[in-house]
Motif scaffolding. Structure first.
Motif, PDB file in Angstrom:
ATOM      1  N   TRP A 132       0.871  -1.433   0.312  1.00  0.00           N
ATOM      2  CA  TRP A 132       0.271  -0.484   0.293  1.00  0.00           C
ATOM      3  C   TRP A 132       0.914   1.349   0.299  1.00  0.00           C
ATOM      4  N   LEU A 133       2.158   0.919   0.437  1.00  0.00           N
ATOM      5  CA  LEU A 133       2.901   2.152   0.427  1.00  0.00           C
ATOM      6  C   LEU A 133       3.612   3.050  -1.001  1.00  0.00           C
ATOM      7  N   ALA A 134       3.917   1.168  -1.121  1.00  0.00           N
ATOM      8  CA  ALA A 134       4.433   2.061  -2.782  1.00  0.00           C
ATOM      9  C   ALA A 134       3.224   2.155  -3.498  1.00  0.00           C
ATOM     10  N   HIS A 135       2.136   1.943  -3.369  1.00  0.00           N
ATOM     11  CA  HIS A 135       1.189   1.915  -4.815  1.00  0.00           C
ATOM     12  C   HIS A 135       0.879   4.148  -3.960  1.00  0.00           C
ATOM     13  N   SER A 136       0.395   4.082  -2.437  1.00  0.00           N
ATOM     14  CA  SER A 136       0.164   5.297  -2.589  1.00  0.00           C
ATOM     15  C   SER A 136       1.653   6.196  -3.159  1.00  0.00           C
ATOM     16  N   LEU A 137       3.143   6.030  -2.757  1.00  0.00           N
ATOM     17  CA  LEU A 137       3.868   7.246  -2.892  1.00  0.00           C
ATOM     18  C   LEU A 137       3.527   6.946  -4.913  1.00  0.00           C
ATOM     19  N   LEU A 138       3.247   6.111  -6.152  1.00  0.00           N
ATOM     20  CA  LEU A 138       3.330   6.224  -6.642  1.00  0.00           C
ATOM     21  C   LEU A 138       1.517   6.978  -7.596  1.00  0.00           C
ATOM     22  N   LYS A 139       0.803   7.095  -6.397  1.00  0.00           N
ATOM     23  CA  LYS A 139      -0.262   8.099  -6.658  1.00  0.00           C
ATOM     24  C   LYS A 139      -0.083   9.152  -6.620  1.00  0.00           C
ATOM     25  N   GLU A 140       0.862   9.537  -5.614  1.00  0.00           N
ATOM     26  CA  GLU A 140       1.532  11.105  -5.456  1.00  0.00           C
ATOM     27  C   GLU A 140       1.978  11.074  -7.006  1.00  0.00           C
ATOM     28  N   ARG A 141       2.709  10.075  -6.905  1.00  0.00           N
ATOM     29  CA  ARG A 141       3.608  10.688  -8.274  1.00  0.00           C
ATOM     30  C   ARG A 141       2.939  11.445  -9.697  1.00  0.00           C
ATOM     31  N   LEU A 142       1.937  10.445 -10.095  1.00  0.00           N
ATOM     32  CA  LEU A 142       0.448  10.394 -10.736  1.00  0.00           C
ATOM     33  C   LEU A 142       0.016  12.095 -10.558  1.00  0.00           C
ATOM     34  N   VAL A 143       0.028  12.471  -9.670  1.00  0.00           N
ATOM     35  CA  VAL A 143      -1.061  13.614  -9.216  1.00  0.00           C
ATOM     36  C   VAL A 143      -0.060  14.861  -9.832  1.00  0.00           C
ATOM     37  N   THR A 144       1.261  14.168  -9.327  1.00  0.00           N
ATOM     38  CA  THR A 144       2.229  15.708  -9.451  1.00  0.00           C
ATOM     39  C   THR A 144       2.766  15.470 -10.817  1.00  0.00           C
ATOM     40  N   ARG A 170     -13.868  20.140 -12.957  1.00  0.00           N
ATOM     41  CA  ARG A 170     -12.488  20.408 -13.435  1.00  0.00           C
ATOM     42  C   ARG A 170     -11.635  19.882 -12.125  1.00  0.00           C
ATOM     43  N   ASN A 171     -11.786  19.938 -11.738  1.00  0.00           N
ATOM     44  CA  ASN A 171     -10.252  19.430  -9.656  1.00  0.00           C
ATOM     45  C   ASN A 171     -10.211  17.598 -10.362  1.00  0.00           C
ATOM     46  N   ARG A 172     -11.241  17.232 -10.845  1.00  0.00           N
ATOM     47  CA  ARG A 172     -11.382  15.505 -10.377  1.00  0.00           C
ATOM     48  C   ARG A 172     -11.441  14.666 -12.159  1.00  0.00           C
ATOM     49  N   ALA A 173     -10.778  15.587 -12.868  1.00  0.00           N
ATOM     50  CA  ALA A 173     -11.118  15.161 -14.349  1.00  0.00           C
ATOM     51  C   ALA A 173     -10.002  16.293 -15.134  1.00  0.00           C
ATOM     52  N   VAL A 174      -8.922  14.896 -15.894  1.00  0.00           N
ATOM     53  CA  VAL A 174      -8.471  16.167 -16.678  1.00  0.00           C
ATOM     54  C   VAL A 174      -8.133  15.164 -18.126  1.00  0.00           C
ATOM     55  N   PHE A 175      -7.348  15.884 -19.551  1.00  0.00           N
ATOM     56  CA  PHE A 175      -7.764  14.907 -20.256  1.00  0.00           C
ATOM     57  C   PHE A 175      -5.880  15.228 -20.716  1.00  0.00           C
ATOM     58  N   LEU A 176      -4.696  14.792 -20.530  1.00  0.00           N
ATOM     59  CA  LEU A 176      -3.276  15.083 -20.868  1.00  0.00           C
ATOM     60  C   LEU A 176      -3.341  14.869 -22.602  1.00  0.00           C
ATOM     61  N   GLU A 177      -2.643  15.708 -22.913  1.00  0.00           N
ATOM     62  CA  GLU A 177      -2.561  16.191 -24.423  1.00  0.00           C
ATOM     63  C   GLU A 177      -1.840  15.794 -24.613  1.00  0.00           C
ATOM     64  N   ASP A 178      -1.191  15.250 -25.985  1.00  0.00           N
ATOM     65  CA  ASP A 178      -0.113  15.264 -26.858  1.00  0.00           C
ATOM     66  C   ASP A 178       0.426  13.551 -26.150  1.00  0.00           C
ATOM     67  N   TYR A 179      -0.970  12.152 -26.298  1.00  0.00           N
ATOM     68  CA  TYR A 179      -0.439  10.936 -25.456  1.00  0.00           C
ATOM     69  C   TYR A 179       0.962  10.619 -26.021  1.00  0.00           C
ATOM     70  N   ASP A 180       1.716   9.571 -25.964  1.00  0.00           N
ATOM     71  CA  ASP A 180       2.935   9.207 -25.925  1.00  0.00           C
ATOM     72  C   ASP A 180       3.270   8.224 -24.782  1.00  0.00           C
ATOM     73  N   HIS A 181       4.770   7.787 -25.131  1.00  0.00           N
ATOM     74  CA  HIS A 181       4.781   6.468 -24.045  1.00  0.00           C
ATOM     75  C   HIS A 181       4.870   7.227 -22.790  1.00  0.00           C
ATOM     76  N   GLU A 182       5.932   8.461 -22.927  1.00  0.00           N
ATOM     77  CA  GLU A 182       5.655   8.651 -20.695  1.00  0.00           C
ATOM     78  C   GLU A 182       4.492   9.099 -20.058  1.00  0.00           C
ATOM     79  N   ILE A 183       3.564   9.381 -21.466  1.00  0.00           N
ATOM     80  CA  ILE A 183       2.446   9.723 -20.689  1.00  0.00           C
ATOM     81  C   ILE A 183       1.825   8.024 -20.315  1.00  0.00           C
ATOM     82  N   ALA A 184       1.909   7.403 -21.277  1.00  0.00           N
ATOM     83  CA  ALA A 184       1.236   5.629 -20.591  1.00  0.00           C
ATOM     84  C   ALA A 184       2.125   5.340 -19.384  1.00  0.00           C
ATOM     85  N   ARG A 185       3.520   5.341 -19.330  1.00  0.00           N
ATOM     86  CA  ARG A 185       3.912   5.307 -18.761  1.00  0.00           C
ATOM     87  C   ARG A 185       3.820   5.448 -16.672  1.00  0.00           C
TER      88      ARG A 185
END
Length: 214
Positions: free
Chosen positions: A88-100, A199-214
């Motif tokens: 759960w700690l690893a999962h939570s850290l990854l979620k924080e990284r995703l939000v950042t 708008r605080n709960r949904a986002v569309f990330l443009e220019d989809y590529d391998h970086e975004i996929a990760r």
């Protein structure tokens, strides 16, 4: 049909499609001459497993976990040794990284488009690492039915803004240049993100590529 009969073998995209093809009289006729097998989509584990999770695999399963993954019994025994707390700690850290990551990308794209200052500032507060996050990161095509999510928007708003169990959505993907139906879906999603309620709960990330996929 002529092309299929000229092939040595043919593949369905997954096992269910293979079974269905054998049930179709037309396909069954071809299958009598050209065997139909299935190829299930997969991923390259070392590429798509986050380093934090890889570290747990190396610690509790084996330094060569990519080989062990082929042995179901050994793999399950190793996974069982990982404590819930560490996972759960690893999962939570990854979620924080995703939000950042989401905040950074949203901020930069809004600045580049010269959006209103209010909307730009909102990117620094959007998303919460403690909220259930659902991601759609894939090619946009009609049959994938992205627009089902927006079919009942009143119900969707209740899910997003639920006081006890809110939900947030990350969208990323591209449509084929000649697929007008899919481009309409993308436009719907892109406009939806401007709604002050979401708008605080949904986002569309443009220019989809391998970086975004990760």
């Amino acid at each position: 049909l002529v092309a299929l009969r000229a092939c040595r073998a043919q593949n369905a995209i997954l096992a269910r499609a293979e079974r269905l093809s054998h049930d179709d009289p037309k396909d069954a006729l071809i299958a009598a001459e050209v065997p139909i097998s299935s190829v299930t989509n997969g991923v390259h584990a070392p590429t798509w497993t986050a380093p934090l999770i890889q570290a747990l695999y190396e610690k509790y399963i084996d330094i060569n976990w990519t080989e062990v993954v082929r042995d179901r019994q050994q793999w399950e025994q190793g996974i069982a040794r990982i404590s819930d707390e560490e996972l759960w700690l690893a999962h939570s850290l990854l979620k924080e990284r995703l939000v950042t990551f989401i905040r950074q990308r949203a901020f930069q794209s809004r600045v580049n488009r010269a959006e209103t200052q209010d909307y730009i500032d909102a990117s620094q507060e959007m998303f919460d690492p403690n909220v259930l996050t659902i991601g759609f990161a894939r090619r946009v095509a009609g049959y994938k039915r992205w627009n089902l999510l927006l079919k009942d928007q009143a119900r969707l708003m209740k899910l997003i803004n639920n006081a006890d169990r809110p939900v947030q959505f990350v969208f990323a993907g591209k449509a084929h240049p000649q697929d007008s139906e899919s481009k309409v879906v993308l436009q719907q999603v892109a406009l939806w993100k401007y709604d002050p309620q979401v708008r605080n709960r949904a986002v569309f990330l443009e220019d989809y590529d391998h970086e975004i996929a990760r």
